[in-house]
Structure formats: C-alpha cells, structure tokens
Write a protein that holds these residues in place. Structure first.
Motif, mmCIF file in Angstrom:
data_model
loop_
_atom_site.group_PDB
_atom_site.id
_atom_site.type_symbol
_atom_site.label_atom_id
_atom_site.label_comp_id
_atom_site.label_asym_id
_atom_site.label_seq_id
_atom_site.Cartn_x
_atom_site.Cartn_y
_atom_site.Cartn_z
ATOM 1 N N CYS A 11 0.861 -1.181 0.000
ATOM 2 C CA CYS A 11 0.000 0.000 0.000
ATOM 3 C C CYS A 11 0.901 1.236 0.000
ATOM 4 O O CYS A 11 2.133 1.121 -0.062
ATOM 5 C CB CYS A 11 -0.936 -0.020 1.205
ATOM 6 S SG CYS A 11 -0.086 0.151 2.796
ATOM 7 N N HIS A 12 0.346 2.425 0.102
ATOM 8 C CA HIS A 12 1.172 3.629 -0.003
ATOM 9 C C HIS A 12 2.042 3.847 1.222
ATOM 10 O O HIS A 12 3.218 4.200 1.117
ATOM 11 C CB HIS A 12 0.295 4.854 -0.251
ATOM 12 C CG HIS A 12 1.098 6.078 -0.532
ATOM 13 N ND1 HIS A 12 1.371 7.027 0.412
ATOM 14 C CD2 HIS A 12 1.735 6.468 -1.666
ATOM 15 C CE1 HIS A 12 2.114 7.974 -0.124
ATOM 16 N NE2 HIS A 12 2.358 7.659 -1.386
ATOM 17 N N CYS A 13 1.493 3.622 2.410
ATOM 18 C CA CYS A 13 2.264 3.904 3.638
ATOM 19 C C CYS A 13 3.212 2.765 3.995
ATOM 20 O O CYS A 13 4.092 2.938 4.830
ATOM 21 C CB CYS A 13 1.320 4.203 4.806
ATOM 22 S SG CYS A 13 0.463 2.763 5.456
ATOM 23 N N GLY A 14 3.024 1.609 3.376
ATOM 24 C CA GLY A 14 3.925 0.497 3.600
ATOM 25 C C GLY A 14 3.507 -0.455 4.705
ATOM 26 O O GLY A 14 4.216 -1.431 4.980
ATOM 27 N N ALA A 15 2.372 -0.191 5.344
ATOM 28 C CA ALA A 15 1.905 -1.107 6.386
ATOM 29 C C ALA A 15 1.566 -2.478 5.795
ATOM 30 O O ALA A 15 1.815 -3.510 6.412
ATOM 31 C CB ALA A 15 0.681 -0.516 7.094
ATOM 32 N N VAL A 16 0.989 -2.450 4.584
ATOM 33 C CA VAL A 16 0.582 -3.691 3.916
ATOM 34 C C VAL A 16 1.624 -4.030 2.862
ATOM 35 O O VAL A 16 1.895 -3.226 1.961
ATOM 36 C CB VAL A 16 -0.800 -3.542 3.251
ATOM 37 C CG1 VAL A 16 -1.198 -4.832 2.550
ATOM 38 C CG2 VAL A 16 -1.844 -3.117 4.279
ATOM 39 N N PHE A 73 -8.741 -2.376 2.076
ATOM 40 C CA PHE A 73 -7.938 -1.160 1.967
ATOM 41 C C PHE A 73 -7.217 -0.893 3.284
ATOM 42 O O PHE A 73 -7.670 -1.268 4.361
ATOM 43 C CB PHE A 73 -8.804 0.040 1.580
ATOM 44 C CG PHE A 73 -9.836 0.407 2.613
ATOM 45 C CD1 PHE A 73 -11.065 -0.205 2.646
ATOM 46 C CD2 PHE A 73 -9.560 1.388 3.563
ATOM 47 C CE1 PHE A 73 -12.020 0.133 3.605
ATOM 48 C CE2 PHE A 73 -10.503 1.740 4.525
ATOM 49 C CZ PHE A 73 -11.741 1.106 4.542
ATOM 50 N N CYS A 74 -6.072 -0.218 3.163
ATOM 51 C CA CYS A 74 -5.276 0.114 4.333
ATOM 52 C C CYS A 74 -5.956 1.239 5.110
ATOM 53 O O CYS A 74 -6.300 2.273 4.541
ATOM 54 C CB CYS A 74 -3.878 0.538 3.903
ATOM 55 S SG CYS A 74 -2.888 1.194 5.260
ATOM 56 N N ARG A 75 -6.132 1.049 6.387
ATOM 57 C CA ARG A 75 -6.856 2.052 7.172
ATOM 58 C C ARG A 75 -6.036 3.328 7.382
ATOM 59 O O ARG A 75 -6.583 4.353 7.742
ATOM 60 C CB ARG A 75 -7.287 1.466 8.517
ATOM 61 C CG ARG A 75 -6.154 1.270 9.494
ATOM 62 C CD ARG A 75 -6.676 0.734 10.802
ATOM 63 N NE ARG A 75 -7.181 -0.636 10.633
ATOM 64 C CZ ARG A 75 -7.891 -1.289 11.544
ATOM 65 N NH1 ARG A 75 -8.217 -0.704 12.664
ATOM 66 N NH2 ARG A 75 -8.279 -2.524 11.335
ATOM 67 N N THR A 76 -4.728 3.263 7.139
ATOM 68 C CA THR A 76 -3.890 4.452 7.282
ATOM 69 C C THR A 76 -3.855 5.271 5.997
ATOM 70 O O THR A 76 -4.116 6.472 6.013
ATOM 71 C CB THR A 76 -2.455 4.054 7.683
ATOM 72 O OG1 THR A 76 -2.507 3.401 8.942
ATOM 73 C CG2 THR A 76 -1.547 5.282 7.776
ATOM 74 N N CYS A 77 -3.541 4.639 4.863
ATOM 75 C CA CYS A 77 -3.356 5.406 3.621
ATOM 76 C C CYS A 77 -4.529 5.274 2.659
ATOM 77 O O CYS A 77 -4.599 6.021 1.680
ATOM 78 C CB CYS A 77 -2.051 5.012 2.934
ATOM 79 S SG CYS A 77 -2.012 3.330 2.305
ATOM 80 N N GLY A 78 -5.427 4.331 2.894
ATOM 81 C CA GLY A 78 -6.632 4.214 2.072
ATOM 82 C C GLY A 78 -6.467 3.439 0.786
ATOM 83 O O GLY A 78 -7.437 3.226 0.056
HETATM 84 ZN ZN LIG Z 1 -1.145 1.985 3.932
#
Ligand SMILES: [Zn+2]
Length: 124
Positions: A11-16, A73-78
C-alpha cells in the motif's frame, strides 16, 4: 519447471506488504462504479501464488452492492493493494499499480465492462 517472476507490492504507507508470483498477463481494467474511481488495474492470482507479508491487521474490508467482492484497503493510507473479486472469487485480485518496478501503462490489458456486470462475465 518454469521459473516464475516474483513481484513485490505494498500500500502507499507500507503497512501492507505482499508478494505474488507469475507473469503479468490477463490484466483487466473495469469500468464499474468502484473500479473507475479506484483506478484499479486487475491481475488475478491463485492464492498459492500470493503471500501477505505484513499488514493483515491494517486492512479494512469495504463491500457494496451484492456484497460479493471484498475490497481490502489500508486504514492508514486508504490504498487497496488487492481484493477478492466477484468475478473470480477463487483468486486474489492484485492491483498492478501497487507493484514495484512496473509501468502499468505499458502492459496490455482488456476492458471488463463492469457497468454491465452480468453481460460482461458472459462475454469474457
Ligand atoms: Zn497503507
């Protein structure tokens, strides 16, 4: 046995973070109300060729309409890096735009006419 390419994605923030194996073939754009907004470029991968490396707890599940797709979807970056699609419920639907080292516009793809879903699945 043929060696398969392994793709890394996030994902964009890298959590996933995830990996998927195979060739980038059978790609689809879909013009349904969801995919048109998300800009999703679909690549359908067998679950055995997909590995979620991190972020399971960061993923929310968005459902709509017939509630037969799971748009995680990632709850941080969407960002939605992959989903479980209504069209191929036995596959992981990877968003090619979330893969590293890929130029999505350079890859051949067909259009799935998701605005007329029932007809599109017959025409596929
Ligand atoms: Zn993310």
């Amino acid at each position: 046995m043929e060696a398969m390419t392994t793709w890394r994605g996030s994902c964009h923030c890298g959590a996933v973070r995830f990996e998927a194996d195979g060739e980038l073939e059978g790609l689809e754009y879909c013009n349904c109300s969801y995919c048109a907004r998300a800009g999703f470029l679909h690549w359908y991968v067998a679950p055995a060729r997909f590995r979620l490396l991190s972020g399971d707890a960061a993923l929310e599940d968005y459902q709509f309409g017939t509630r037969s797709s799971h748009n995680r979807f990632c709850r941080t970056c969407g960002v939605t890096p992959f989903r479980r699609p209504r069209s191929d419920p036995d596959k992981v639907d990877v968003n090619v735009r979330c893969l590293e080292g890929v130029d999505p516009e350079a890859l051949p793809r067909r259009t799935f006419v998701g605005i007329h879903w029932e007809q599109a699945i017959l025409d596929r």
